[in-house]
Design a protein around this motif. Structure first.
Motif, PDB file in Angstrom:
ATOM      1  N   LEU A   6       0.831  -1.212   0.000  1.00 56.11           N
ATOM      2  CA  LEU A   6       0.000   0.000   0.000  1.00 56.11           C
ATOM      3  C   LEU A   6       0.861   1.255   0.000  1.00 56.11           C
ATOM      4  N   GLY A   7       1.948   1.210   0.739  1.00 58.34           N
ATOM      5  CA  GLY A   7       2.843   2.360   0.756  1.00 58.34           C
ATOM      6  C   GLY A   7       3.462   2.632  -0.595  1.00 58.34           C
ATOM      7  N   ILE A   8       3.892   1.548  -1.290  1.00 58.21           N
ATOM      8  CA  ILE A   8       4.486   1.711  -2.630  1.00 58.21           C
ATOM      9  C   ILE A   8       3.465   2.242  -3.615  1.00 58.21           C
ATOM     10  N   LEU A   9       2.252   1.682  -3.572  1.00 62.02           N
ATOM     11  CA  LEU A   9       1.204   2.135  -4.488  1.00 62.02           C
ATOM     12  C   LEU A   9       0.843   3.593  -4.234  1.00 62.02           C
ATOM     13  N   SER A  10       0.783   3.986  -2.964  1.00 62.17           N
ATOM     14  CA  SER A  10       0.471   5.382  -2.644  1.00 62.17           C
ATOM     15  C   SER A  10       1.531   6.318  -3.188  1.00 62.17           C
ATOM     16  N   TYR A  11       2.781   5.907  -3.087  1.00 57.08           N
ATOM     17  CA  TYR A  11       3.868   6.754  -3.578  1.00 57.08           C
ATOM     18  C   TYR A  11       3.850   6.874  -5.094  1.00 57.08           C
ATOM     19  N   LEU A  12       3.493   5.751  -5.776  1.00 61.72           N
ATOM     20  CA  LEU A  12       3.543   5.739  -7.241  1.00 61.72           C
ATOM     21  C   LEU A  12       2.357   6.426  -7.880  1.00 61.72           C
ATOM     22  N   PHE A  13       1.184   6.271  -7.291  1.00 62.14           N
ATOM     23  CA  PHE A  13      -0.031   6.697  -7.991  1.00 62.14           C
ATOM     24  C   PHE A  13      -0.722   7.916  -7.389  1.00 62.14           C
ATOM     25  N   PHE A  14      -0.373   8.301  -6.183  1.00 54.06           N
ATOM     26  CA  PHE A  14      -1.002   9.476  -5.589  1.00 54.06           C
ATOM     27  C   PHE A  14      -0.054  10.664  -5.683  1.00 54.06           C
ATOM     28  N   PRO A  15      -0.578  11.827  -6.088  1.00 55.57           N
ATOM     29  CA  PRO A  15       0.296  13.003  -6.232  1.00 55.57           C
ATOM     30  C   PRO A  15       0.877  13.432  -4.906  1.00 55.57           C
ATOM     31  N   HIS A  16       2.119  13.855  -4.945  1.00 61.89           N
ATOM     32  CA  HIS A  16       2.755  14.379  -3.751  1.00 61.89           C
ATOM     33  C   HIS A  16       3.505  15.645  -4.128  1.00 61.89           C
ATOM     34  N   ALA A  17       3.531  16.570  -3.218  1.00 63.75           N
ATOM     35  CA  ALA A  17       4.116  17.882  -3.491  1.00 63.75           C
ATOM     36  C   ALA A  17       5.611  17.750  -3.760  1.00 63.75           C
ATOM     37  N   PRO A  18       6.075  18.318  -4.886  1.00 62.22           N
ATOM     38  CA  PRO A  18       7.504  18.266  -5.170  1.00 62.22           C
ATOM     39  C   PRO A  18       8.286  19.133  -4.190  1.00 62.22           C
ATOM     40  N   LYS A  19       9.475  18.724  -3.912  1.00 60.27           N
ATOM     41  CA  LYS A  19      10.320  19.487  -3.013  1.00 60.27           C
ATOM     42  C   LYS A  19      10.726  20.798  -3.675  1.00 60.27           C
ATOM     43  N   GLN A  20      10.517  21.881  -2.996  1.00 57.62           N
ATOM     44  CA  GLN A  20      10.811  23.200  -3.539  1.00 57.62           C
ATOM     45  C   GLN A  20      12.311  23.468  -3.487  1.00 57.62           C
ATOM     46  N   GLU A  21      12.831  23.850  -4.625  1.00 52.06           N
ATOM     47  CA  GLU A  21      14.255  24.125  -4.689  1.00 52.06           C
ATOM     48  C   GLU A  21      14.572  25.460  -4.029  1.00 52.06           C
ATOM     49  N   VAL A  22      15.703  25.502  -3.383  1.00 50.26           N
ATOM     50  CA  VAL A  22      16.147  26.731  -2.731  1.00 50.26           C
ATOM     51  C   VAL A  22      16.746  27.656  -3.779  1.00 50.26           C
ATOM     52  N   MET A  23      16.342  28.922  -3.743  1.00 45.65           N
ATOM     53  CA  MET A  23      16.855  29.890  -4.707  1.00 45.65           C
ATOM     54  C   MET A  23      18.304  30.247  -4.410  1.00 45.65           C
ATOM     55  N   THR A  24      19.039  30.460  -5.465  1.00 42.27           N
ATOM     56  CA  THR A  24      20.401  30.947  -5.305  1.00 42.27           C
ATOM     57  C   THR A  24      20.363  32.451  -5.056  1.00 42.27           C
ATOM     58  N   ASP A  25      21.484  32.995  -4.626  1.00 41.91           N
ATOM     59  CA  ASP A  25      21.558  34.442  -4.398  1.00 41.91           C
ATOM     60  C   ASP A  25      21.336  35.211  -5.686  1.00 41.91           C
ATOM     61  N   GLU A  26      21.806  34.647  -6.814  1.00 42.29           N
ATOM     62  CA  GLU A  26      21.614  35.305  -8.105  1.00 42.29           C
ATOM     63  C   GLU A  26      20.135  35.352  -8.475  1.00 42.29           C
ATOM     64  N   GLN A  27      19.421  34.247  -8.215  1.00 40.67           N
ATOM     65  CA  GLN A  27      17.987  34.209  -8.521  1.00 40.67           C
ATOM     66  C   GLN A  27      17.216  35.181  -7.636  1.00 40.67           C
ATOM     67  N   LYS A  28      17.588  35.247  -6.367  1.00 39.87           N
ATOM     68  CA  LYS A  28      16.927  36.179  -5.456  1.00 39.87           C
ATOM     69  C   LYS A  28      17.173  37.627  -5.876  1.00 39.87           C
ATOM     70  N   TYR A  29      18.384  37.914  -6.294  1.00 38.31           N
ATOM     71  CA  TYR A  29      18.708  39.284  -6.730  1.00 38.31           C
ATOM     72  C   TYR A  29      17.917  39.637  -7.988  1.00 38.31           C
ATOM     73  N   ASP A  30      17.785  38.663  -8.895  1.00 40.40           N
ATOM     74  CA  ASP A  30      17.040  38.903 -10.130  1.00 40.40           C
ATOM     75  C   ASP A  30      15.576  39.207  -9.820  1.00 40.40           C
ATOM     76  N   ILE A  31      14.986  38.443  -8.903  1.00 40.82           N
ATOM     77  CA  ILE A  31      13.593  38.688  -8.529  1.00 40.82           C
ATOM     78  C   ILE A  31      13.465  40.032  -7.816  1.00 40.82           C
ATOM     79  N   PHE A  32      14.435  40.362  -6.992  1.00 43.13           N
ATOM     80  CA  PHE A  32      14.414  41.667  -6.312  1.00 43.13           C
ATOM     81  C   PHE A  32      14.413  42.797  -7.337  1.00 43.13           C
ATOM     82  N   GLN A  33      15.219  42.651  -8.380  1.00 41.58           N
ATOM     83  CA  GLN A  33      15.239  43.661  -9.445  1.00 41.58           C
ATOM     84  C   GLN A  33      13.892  43.749 -10.144  1.00 41.58           C
TER      85      GLN A  33
END
Length: 217
Positions: A37-64
């Motif tokens: 059941l655990g394997i089936l739940s992992y394979l077939f039920f949606p799970h939130a993707p892990k959010q990537e941490v922004m780099t300093d360059e990406q943060k600066y770009d968004i700040f701009q």
């Protein structure tokens, strides 16, 4: 952190179950079923993707991007405030005439001046193009906002213009003040724009310009 705690609790329960369940074959079948059941739940039920941490360059770009959009948005809000002011003044003019506080001549003069103010505002809105420095997604959303606002402002101007024309003393077909007021109210009710709805675009831009931080379990 919560997942680790749940896993620990599950392990403890399995240990207790193994200790107190006399039939080990049933216990083994239970464990296999639980694992499946655990394997089936992992394979077939949606799970939130892990959010990537922004780099300093990406943060600066968004700040701009935030600074660029904020500068444009300040002018946009000024235009929205002026649109609201003109619309309130339009309704006040009609209300003053309805209550017989001003003459039809004064109503016409005020509407004519308001019409000129609205025309200048429509031109100002049309010329407030989104900054080219915005990223494509934000630029497109900002453009959509501006197009909606321009269409609304033009509809508002049309309503004012038609009402001003209807209040022209030289074109009125009746001298009765109440009937004149009803005619102006009819134009207002028929021609008034429904509303300006840009909340969806603004929410999406805010999401695009949000700086994400590392999410800890």
């Amino acid at each position: 952190m919560i997942l680790y705690l749940l896993a620990a609790i599950l392990v403890v329960l399995l240990v207790l179950l193994y200790h107190y369940l006399p039939n080990k074959r049933i216990y083994a079948c239970f464990c296999v079923t639980l694992a499946a059941l655990g394997i089936l739940s992992y394979l077939f039920f949606p799970h939130a993707p892990k959010q990537e941490v922004m780099t300093d360059e990406q943060k600066y770009d968004i700040f701009q991007q935030q600074q660029i959009f904020a500068t444009w948005y300040a002018g946009y809000q000024k235009n929205i405030k002026d649109l609201d002011h003109n619309w309130r003044w339009y309704h006040q003019i009609l209300e003053d005439f309805k209550e017989d506080n001003i003459s039809i001549q004064t109503t016409y003069v005020r509407l004519k001046q308001l019409e000129e103010d609205e025309k200048m505002l429509v031109t100002r809105i049309a010329e407030s193009a989104p900054p080219l420095e915005l990223h494509d997604a934000n630029y497109d959303l900002t453009t959509a906002m501006l197009q909606k606002t321009k269409a609304y402002a033009e509809a508002q101007q049309k309503t004012i213009t038609l009402t001003r024309a209807a209040s022209d003393p030289q074109r009125l077909t009746t001298d009765d003040q109440e009937e004149q007021s009803r005619q102006l109210q009819t134009v207002m009710e028929k021609e008034s724009p429904v509303g300006l709805f840009t909340a969806e675009e603004i929410a999406q831009i805010q999401a695009n310009l949000a700086i994400s931080e590392e999410i800890k379990d």
